[in-house]
Motif scaffolding. Sequence first.
Motif, PDB file in Angstrom:
ATOM      1  N   PRO A 119       8.638 -19.457 -15.462  1.00  0.00           N
ATOM      2  CA  PRO A 119       8.490 -18.010 -15.447  1.00  0.00           C
ATOM      3  C   PRO A 119       8.407 -17.448 -14.024  1.00  0.00           C
ATOM      4  N   SER A 129       9.645  -4.273 -21.122  1.00  0.00           N
ATOM      5  CA  SER A 129       8.225  -4.331 -21.501  1.00  0.00           C
ATOM      6  C   SER A 129       7.454  -3.108 -21.003  1.00  0.00           C
ATOM      7  N   THR A 165       9.581 -14.861 -18.566  1.00  0.00           N
ATOM      8  CA  THR A 165      10.336 -16.081 -18.841  1.00  0.00           C
ATOM      9  C   THR A 165      11.837 -15.834 -18.864  1.00  0.00           C
ATOM     10  N   PRO A 169       3.605  -8.761 -19.365  1.00  0.00           N
ATOM     11  CA  PRO A 169       3.341  -9.816 -20.358  1.00  0.00           C
ATOM     12  C   PRO A 169       4.028 -11.122 -19.962  1.00  0.00           C
ATOM     13  N   SER A 204       5.526 -13.216 -21.686  1.00  0.00           N
ATOM     14  CA  SER A 204       6.825 -13.420 -22.346  1.00  0.00           C
ATOM     15  C   SER A 204       7.956 -12.764 -21.560  1.00  0.00           C
ATOM     16  N   GLN A 223      13.538 -14.038 -20.995  1.00  0.00           N
ATOM     17  CA  GLN A 223      14.145 -13.966 -22.320  1.00  0.00           C
ATOM     18  C   GLN A 223      15.075 -12.767 -22.391  1.00  0.00           C
TER      19      GLN A 223
END
Lengths: 77, 220
Positions: free
Chosen positions: B148, B90, B207, B202, B204, B209
Amino acid sequence: MSRLWVRLACALGLLALAMIFPLVARLSGQTAIWFVFIGMPALALASLLYGIVAWRAGGFHLRREHPVAPGHQGRGR
Amino acid sequence: MNPSPAGPLFQPPGASAFSWLALLPVLLAIPAIVILGRGLLRGRLPAALAAAGIILPIAAYGFASGYVMEGSKEVSFCGSCHIMGPIVDSLSANDKMLASTHYTRGLVPHEHACYTCHSGYGIWGTMDAKMAGLMHMVRTITGRYDLPLKLNGKFDIASCLNCHAAVPSFRAVEAHQNLELQKQLVSGEMSCTGLCHPEAHPASALTGQTASLDARVAHR
């Protein structure tokens, strides 16, 4: 018996040294984990083990001359 | 347009320099392996070899530890654990988050971006960062982390002030001149992010991912 312990200490030392090569080849979280959590304990254990074997074999004992009895001139004098 | 143009102009100074810190442990480890191999085969070692067999591996580990301490400051090291991959990815996304803004604009050293903000200030900041890194390793091995991901404790604002405190544009902001606000920020009662500035990473990315490997390879 002490030879077995020396062999074990050397094997642990070699295991510890083996962790250096992947670390240097590619420094990553995985190789750092091997280095810290396998290599370092193995090296510490190897050093401790060899230290105990050497101590039991008299490796760290100070060699003292036998005191000469008062009045004794010693051999050949 | 070529997304990753090559050439010496795009290499930071010293990027291609040879790392002696990487070679020294190997140079010490090789004779140590020969000595310990002999000890393994024969079951005994002469005193001089035994001393070398203890000192050389310890010295090799000393240099290798220095190599790890230095190398663990790099972004590629942080991103090598799968849980951190999305966060490192990110950084390059230029998604207006605080970390990617700093990273893409070159406001933090590119190779040491994570370390620059998360290590705190001064020698104790470095010590804390190394201890935190060790605990990250323990948590990675044992799987003891919750998603998270959350920052452990409060963010050390000294990392921000180390660069921003003396900058005229930072000082000129009216909100920054408010003494009450300054006290709250310095004491950790209030955070820079959230109300005034965007979050560092962020949601996201926190988490865990799966990250795109290409972005991480680009950092190496």
